[in-house]
Design an enzyme around this catalytic site. Structure first.
Site, PDB file in Angstrom:
ATOM      1  N   SER A   1      90.562  73.165 -10.183  1.00 57.94           N
ATOM      2  CA  SER A   1      89.335  73.201  -9.384  1.00 57.94           C
ATOM      3  C   SER A   1      88.115  72.825 -10.208  1.00 57.94           C
ATOM      4  O   SER A   1      87.113  72.375  -9.664  1.00 57.94           O
ATOM      5  CB  SER A   1      89.096  74.623  -8.860  1.00 57.94           C
ATOM      6  OG  SER A   1      90.110  75.014  -7.986  1.00 57.94           O
TER       7      SER A   1
ATOM      8  N   HIS B   1      92.454  66.663  -6.939  1.00 58.47           N
ATOM      9  CA  HIS B   1      91.984  67.965  -6.466  1.00 58.47           C
ATOM     10  C   HIS B   1      92.056  68.021  -4.936  1.00 58.47           C
ATOM     11  O   HIS B   1      91.218  67.457  -4.242  1.00 58.47           O
ATOM     12  CB  HIS B   1      90.548  68.193  -6.968  1.00 58.47           C
ATOM     13  CG  HIS B   1      89.996  69.524  -6.592  1.00 58.47           C
ATOM     14  ND1 HIS B   1      88.668  69.734  -6.324  1.00 58.47           N
ATOM     15  CD2 HIS B   1      90.595  70.733  -6.418  1.00 58.47           C
ATOM     16  CE1 HIS B   1      88.473  70.990  -6.015  1.00 58.47           C
ATOM     17  NE2 HIS B   1      89.621  71.613  -6.058  1.00 58.47           N
TER      18      HIS B   1
ATOM     19  N   GLU C   1      89.804  64.901  -4.241  1.00 59.76           N
ATOM     20  CA  GLU C   1      89.042  64.296  -5.336  1.00 59.76           C
ATOM     21  C   GLU C   1      90.024  63.656  -6.317  1.00 59.76           C
ATOM     22  O   GLU C   1      91.011  64.293  -6.713  1.00 59.76           O
ATOM     23  CB  GLU C   1      88.209  65.360  -6.063  1.00 59.76           C
ATOM     24  CG  GLU C   1      87.004  65.816  -5.250  1.00 59.76           C
ATOM     25  CD  GLU C   1      86.159  66.847  -5.975  1.00 59.76           C
ATOM     26  OE1 GLU C   1      84.942  66.658  -6.076  1.00 59.76           O
ATOM     27  OE2 GLU C   1      86.729  67.861  -6.437  1.00 59.76           O
TER      28      GLU C   1
ATOM     29  N   ASN D   1      83.124  71.193  -5.709  1.00 62.03           N
ATOM     30  CA  ASN D   1      82.898  72.573  -6.164  1.00 62.03           C
ATOM     31  C   ASN D   1      81.526  72.752  -6.813  1.00 62.03           C
ATOM     32  O   ASN D   1      80.943  73.821  -6.735  1.00 62.03           O
ATOM     33  CB  ASN D   1      84.010  73.031  -7.109  1.00 62.03           C
ATOM     34  CG  ASN D   1      85.234  73.485  -6.329  1.00 62.03           C
ATOM     35  OD1 ASN D   1      85.134  73.823  -5.145  1.00 62.03           O
ATOM     36  ND2 ASN D   1      86.387  73.470  -6.960  1.00 62.03           N
TER      37      ASN D   1
END
Ligand SMILES: CCCCCCCC(=O)CC(=O)SCCNC(=O)CCNC(=O)[C@H](O)C(C)(C)COP(=O)(O)OP(=O)(O)OC[C@H]1O[C@@H](n2cnc3c(N)ncnc32)[C@H](O)[C@@H]1OP(=O)(O)O
Ligand SMILES: NC(=O)C1=CN([C@@H]2O[C@H](COP(=O)(O)OP(=O)(O)OC[C@H]3O[C@@H](n4cnc5c(N)ncnc54)[C@H](O)[C@@H]3O)[C@@H](O)[C@H]2O)C=CC1
Length: 294
Positions: free
Chosen positions: A118, A139, A151, A190
């Site tokens: 993450s 991701h 991602e 994130n």
């Protein structure tokens, strides 16, 4: 050449979801975990989720065809003939480094090695693998079968060829790649999402508003599909803390210091839906009962 054989190490929340979408798209996959009981649970959940999507016409084919493409196991040996290896173990550099080192010993030198981290910079993870030009970030978002974005993260040494193959792989699974062209802790989504989650935690910590009212607010005022704390409970409070800590450790920027309320809950084993209590409480079927004590 399109990726046809995938090896996934880590069969928890995310690993099982990634295995499912591979199989739903005709890709053979081995799902590996240390624990047989995790694999048994993964099999049940994939079967439920893929069954539902097939029933609704969102996935083509039959359930036994999808399940037939997934092999479950506890050994890393099968990584040897995989074209793509995806590391999906705990959000901790030491644990990931150890697993990547072991994978490096068995994998073909041409295999792509991806991490679903993450927040940990890909370049840090690539240091554990013999061929860092084949290492990158993939991701996925939770729940994997429902979320379209992935991602695709370039580490400092990732080759353009590896990046293009990874992009094609993501597209072959019907997902939308978000290209992250410069490695950094937390990547893109994130980095944007974590600050609002942390602020929501501080709002609760200060007694300004309740978990339930904040969730109601972000859905009704901001149009989010799920509340911040509802999402936090499916992600896992341990995963959120691991991600935040990774960004904080790398940057030492106080903005990223994990809120005390989150650290305390993780210490108390209140990790979210998977442990029955997180920001909310759940029954054995995962049905929400009400807010947890603060
Ligand atoms: C910020 C902290 C950062 C920490 C760092 C770690 C985390 C990360 O690195 C990155 C992340 O993943 S962050 C989390 C990202 N995910 C989200 O934000 C989820 C947001 N929620 C949604 O999009 C929808 O609620 C969603 C798509 C999930 C569900 O849709 P709805 O809300 O419209 O509907 P529901 O009423 O719940 O469900 C509709 C039907 O879908 C079925 N379903 C749900 N999950 C399923 C699944 N996994 N597989 C198959 N079917 C599923 C559900 O059962 C329901 O079916 P019916 O009852 O038949 O209608
Ligand atoms: N939970 C989430 O919503 C999301 C998590 N991620 C990332 O995905 C990764 C995994 O997260 P989760 O699936 O939530 O964790 P999880 O805790 O549900 O699953 C991790 C699994 O890895 C297994 N494992 C640990 N060491 C292993 C080893 N040496 N060999 C084989 N298996 C091993 C564990 O037994 C466990 O089943 C983390 O890096 C996390 O940050 C990324 C996006 C969303």
């Amino acid at each position: 050449m399109a990726v046809q054989k995938v090896f996934i190490v880590g069969g928890g929340t995310m690993g099982r979801g990634i295995a499912q979408v591979c199989a739903q798209n005709g890709i053979s996959v081995v799902l590996c975990d240390l624990e047989q009981k995790v694999l048994d649970e993964a099999k049940k959940q994939i079967s439920w989720s893929a069954g539902k999507l097939i029933e609704k016409g969102k996935v083509r084919g039959q359930l036994d065809e999808v399940m037939g493409l997934i092999e479950f196991g506890t050994s890393l040996d099968k990584a040897a003939d995989a074209e793509m290896i995806i590391e999906v173990v705990f959000e901790n550099l030491e644990v990931k480094g150890k697993v990547l080192g072991q994978i490096g010993e068995v994998a073909s030198k041409d295999a792509l090695v991806a991490s679903n981290t993450s927040a940990i910079p890909i370049t840090d993870l690539a240091a554990f693998v013999p061929n860092p030009s084949r290492v990158l970030g993939l991701h996925f978002f939770n729940p994997v079968p429902m979320m379209a974005a992935v991602e695709v993260i370039k580490g400092k040494q990732t080759s353009q060829e590896a990046l293009s193959l990874a992009r094609e792989f993501v597209e072959s699974m019907g997902k939308e790649p978000i290209m992250v062209m410069r490695d950094c802790p937390g990547f893109v989504i994130n980095r944007i999402n974590l600050p609002s989650s942390m602020e929501a935690m501080r709002v609760v910590e200060e007694g300004v508003a309740s978990v339930e009212d904040i969730d109601k607010g972000v859905k009704l005022a901001l149009g989010r599909r799920m509340g911040i704390f509802e999402t936090g409970d499916i992600v896992g409070l341990d995963v959120t803390l691991g991600s935040l800590s990774a960004v904080y450790e790398e940057t030492k920027d106080p903005r990223w210091h994990p809120p005390m309320i989150l650290r305390r809950k993780v210490k108390a084993g209140q990790l979210g839906k998977k442990t029955g209590t997180g920001w909310y409480r759940y029954d054995n079927e995962g049905k929400r009962l009400g807010p947890a004590d603060e």
